[in-house]
Design an enzyme around this catalytic site. Structure first.
Site, PDB file in Angstrom:
ATOM      1  N   ASP A  63      -9.445  -3.112  -8.463  1.00 12.04           N
ATOM      2  CA  ASP A  63     -10.903  -3.635  -8.387  1.00 12.04           C
ATOM      3  C   ASP A  63     -11.350  -3.146  -7.142  1.00 12.04           C
ATOM      4  OD1 ASP A  63      -9.009  -4.780  -6.113  1.00 12.04           O
ATOM      5  OD2 ASP A  63     -10.088  -6.695  -6.038  1.00 12.04           O
ATOM      6  N   TYR A  65     -13.255  -1.579  -3.511  1.00  9.63           N
ATOM      7  CA  TYR A  65     -13.005  -2.038  -2.119  1.00  9.63           C
ATOM      8  C   TYR A  65     -14.074  -3.260  -1.675  1.00  9.63           C
ATOM      9  CZ  TYR A  65     -11.391   2.577  -1.961  1.00  9.63           C
ATOM     10  OH  TYR A  65     -10.654   3.635  -2.173  1.00  9.63           O
ATOM     11  N   PHE A  76     -11.752   4.120  -6.366  1.00  5.37           N
ATOM     12  CA  PHE A  76     -11.154   4.914  -5.130  1.00  5.37           C
ATOM     13  C   PHE A  76     -12.113   5.570  -4.376  1.00  5.37           C
ATOM     14  CE2 PHE A  76      -7.417   4.936  -8.087  1.00  5.37           C
ATOM     15  CZ  PHE A  76      -6.533   4.100  -7.169  1.00  5.37           C
ATOM     16  N   HIS A 185       1.656   3.736  -7.623  1.00  9.82           N
ATOM     17  CA  HIS A 185       0.250   3.941  -7.097  1.00  9.82           C
ATOM     18  C   HIS A 185       0.075   4.607  -5.878  1.00  9.82           C
ATOM     19  CE1 HIS A 185      -3.596   2.062  -4.995  1.00  9.82           C
ATOM     20  NE2 HIS A 185      -3.829   1.530  -6.399  1.00  9.82           N
TER      21      HIS A 185
END
Length: 222
Positions: A63, A65, A76, A185
């Protein structure tokens, strides 16, 4: 609203479905009463920047920031004048290790998107300071449809699935033309368990030319 490229067909198909009507109704109020990110006209930046036809790599995020001004509508990525978030720092560290360079670039990944890298979050909005606050809003129904459309492409696509939540998308990806790469991740909590050393960026750039596609310039903004 239009996405102004070949994603419009899917967008229009989904607009009148109950789940999307619920999302719109919720956001109409939420944007007036709370701090929601990204800005409303940036929610679909990933799809508006990278058309279905141009998509040759998919990087799947979770989701947006949840800090003020950070979210751009790309997984990202942050605006050029923002500090690098921890996960993006680790993405850059992996690039440095793969290419044996010292990387000097800001956190804006728009240049990747313009080269055909779909930087897609599975959840497209978030409330300030509350990660995953919109996890049950219904966005995954829409983004699953996006992934299913990409899966149908005859043109080979590389899917970079980092972390357990991203790997869950594998249930939608059964086209043998595509390359699916998975690893932990890039978060500081898991990067040392296999993200570092995954070699995904070089692997992508070996695969693309074999299928008549230009490699991604991961390093130098253009």
């Amino acid at each position: 609203m239009h996405l102004n490229n070949d994603w419009d067909a899917l967008w229009q198909e989904e607009q009148d479905k109950p789940y999307m009507q619920q999302i719109h109704a919720f956001l109409n109020e939420a944007y007036q009463t709370k701090h929601i990110y990204p800005a409303r006209d940036h929610i679909f930046n990933a799809l508006q920047t990278t058309s279905l036809a141009d998509t040759k790599v998919v990087i799947l995020g979770q989701d947006p920031y949840h800090g003020q001004g950070q979210a751009q509508g790309f997984a990202f990525s942050v605006p050029a004048d923002f500090p690098l978030p921890p996960s993006l720092q680790n993405i850059y560290k992996e690039l440095e290790m793969e290419y044996h360079i010292s990387l000097h670039r800001n956190g804006d990944l728009t240049d990747w998107a313009r080269q055909g890298v779909l930087l897609l979050n599975t959840i497209l909005t978030v409330e300030e300071g509350k990660p995953l606050s919109h996890a049950n809003l219904g966005w995954q129904t829409f983004t699953d449809r996006v992934l299913a459309q990409i899966n149908k492409k005859e043109d080979p696509v590389v899917f970079l699935l980092w972390g357990a939540k991203a790997k869950a998308a594998m249930k939608l990806l059964d086209n043998p033309n595509h390359l699916i790469l998975t690893c932990p991740h890039p978060s500081p909590l898991s990067a040392h368990r296999g993200f570092f050393g995954c070699n995904h960026f070089k692997s992508t750039n070996l695969f693309l030319p074999r299928h008549g596609k230009a490699p991604i310039n991961w390093v130098e903004p253009n």
